[in-house]
Motif scaffolding. Structure first.
Motif, short mmCIF file in Angstrom:
data_model
loop_
_atom_site.label_atom_id
_atom_site.label_comp_id
_atom_site.label_asym_id
_atom_site.label_seq_id
_atom_site.Cartn_x
_atom_site.Cartn_y
_atom_site.Cartn_z
N ARG A 179 9.34 15.44 -0.46
CA ARG A 179 8.17 16.24 -0.04
C ARG A 179 7.19 16.41 -1.18
O ARG A 179 5.97 16.36 -0.98
N GLY A 219 5.34 13.31 -1.46
CA GLY A 219 4.36 13.25 -0.38
C GLY A 219 3.14 14.09 -0.68
O GLY A 219 2.00 13.70 -0.36
N ASP A 220 3.32 15.26 -1.30
CA ASP A 220 2.18 16.10 -1.69
C ASP A 220 1.27 15.36 -2.65
O ASP A 220 0.04 15.37 -2.51
N GLU A 258 -0.51 12.59 -0.83
CA GLU A 258 -1.57 13.09 0.04
C GLU A 258 -2.84 13.34 -0.76
O GLU A 258 -3.95 13.03 -0.29
N GLN A 268 4.05 16.35 9.83
CA GLN A 268 2.63 16.71 9.85
C GLN A 268 1.80 15.47 10.11
O GLN A 268 2.16 14.37 9.68
N SER A 269 0.68 15.65 10.78
CA SER A 269 -0.19 14.50 11.09
C SER A 269 -1.63 14.95 11.12
O SER A 269 -1.94 16.12 11.35
N ARG A 329 4.66 12.99 6.61
CA ARG A 329 3.22 13.06 6.88
C ARG A 329 2.75 11.73 7.47
O ARG A 329 3.07 10.68 6.93
N TYR A 357 -0.83 9.81 8.82
CA TYR A 357 -2.28 9.86 8.90
C TYR A 357 -2.79 8.68 9.72
O TYR A 357 -2.42 7.53 9.47
#
Length: 373
Positions: A148, A151-152, A155, A194-195, A212, A214
């Protein structure tokens, strides 16, 4: 008499020290010395101290033209003797039977080349076989919390590359959430996924570590039905389910990522590697892409919808965007093969439409002017 003569013969005849320089290997001080050649090389300093080097241990060292520089195997590693007098250097060389034992001649060059080739082949073997095998074994062991965090960081990089504009028209977001949740539930993933839709003309979609997904506006504009976007989402969720981002990251960055993993370097080198290798090139392996396609086919069947629309969308994109380095098709299997596979799995719909006509239009206009934040 004879013993006195032998002693005189064995005594070294010291040459003057003006042309001989000595470094003792323990300090950087340059010393002018005298040397004597008897049963061994003796080095005498001005203070009277004498250092002895066996001739069999003396080796030639690299030096400038006109200078004989030698070292000794039994002396400190950095000890050196430099002779600038040609006649004295020749006399010393005549006493040293192994002076050039470590010099680079034709045979040693061949050895060096051979070892270099062996090292190169070893590196290739590690890159092609050992690293992928290690990545497959290590990916399931990476903690979810670290994934995670990665991923942050990814992002932040992703939004920086593509403007960071998230499309959020209210009606469009409701329709998108409905579609994502339907696919997510069919995939057996928890609600932490999350999307979002990013306002960029690039026809692509990404799955980031940590859950995530996108979707890019460029791909949404090319879509002609909710089932096409649902297939894309199912494909990306397949990457999440299989933890393909972590596996490819381990594969591509190798030890750099492992060092980051050990020392907590998420926003530094590991994030840069992730952004440049995974985000920009979408460099999943062909096997990972086939597995994600299989996952998408299975999910669409669970939803009672056909996977063929996904193949139609991919073929539509490659026909118009085949030269785009950011295309969703980068590093993927051939689109024709994927389309044929989706056709082979085509079935009449047995489930309800995933979105109403009104919801589909709301999703298509999610990035209308004024709706991107």
């Amino acid at each position: 008499m004879d013993s006195a003569a032998d002693a005189a013969k064995a005594a070294p005849n010291f040459a003057p020290g003006g042309s001989v320089v000595y470094f003792d290997g323990l300090s950087s001080r340059r010393r002018l010395v005298a040397i004597g050649l008897a049963d061994r090389l003796e080095i005498r300093e001005a203070e009277g101290a004498v250092v002895a080097w066996p001739y069999a241990d003396i080796r030639r060292a690299d030096s400038a033209p006109g200078v004989l520089r030698v070292s000794c195997l039994s002396a400190p590693p950095l000890a050196r003797l430099e002779l600038r007098d040609a006649a004295l250097a020749a006399e010393l060389a005549a006493h040293c039977p192994k002076l050039d034992e470590n010099r680079v001649d034709g045979r040693s060059v061949a050895g060096i080349v051979g070892w270099s080739l062996a090292a190169t082949l070893s590196i290739i073997g590690v890159v092609l076989f050992a690293v992928p095998l290690a990545a497959d074994r290590l990916a399931p062991l990476v903690p979810q919390a670290f994934e995670r965090r990665l991923g942050d960081a990814g992002e932040v990089q992703l939004k920086a590359m593509f403007g960071g504009r998230v499309c959020k028209s209210e009606a469009g977001q409701l329709a998108f959430s409905k579609l994502v949740n339907a696919v997510r539930e069919a995939a057996g993933l928890d609600p932490s996924v999350q999307s979002a839709v990013l306002a960029t003309p690039v026809p692509n979609a990404f799955a980031l570590p940590g859950g995530r997904v996108y979707l890019f506006e460029g791909l949404l504009k090319k879509a002609e039905s909710p089932d096409e976007i649902a297939g894309v989402l199912a494909h990306e969720l397949g990457h999440l389910k299989h933890r393909d981002s972590i596996r490819e990251l381990l594969h591509n960055s190798g030890s750099s990522f492992l060092i980051g993993l050990l020392f907590g370097d998420v926003t530094g080198s590991s994030a840069v590697i992730f952004a440049s290798r995974s985000l920009l090139t979408a460099s999943y392996s062909r096997d990972a892409e086939r597995n994600a396609d299989s996952f998408a086919i299975e999910i669409m069947h669970r939803l009672g919808r056909s996977p063929r629309p996904l193949g139609d969308l991919l073929f539509r994109v490659t026909g118009k965007e085949s030269n785009s380095s950011f295309s969703i098709l980068a590093s993927h299997p051939l689109t024709e093969d994927r389309l044929q596979r989706m056709k082979d799995e085509d079935r009449p719909p047995s489930g309800p439409p995933l979105l109403t006509a009104t919801e589909w239009q709301s999703l298509k206009s999610i990035c209308r002017p004024g709706a991107a934040l």
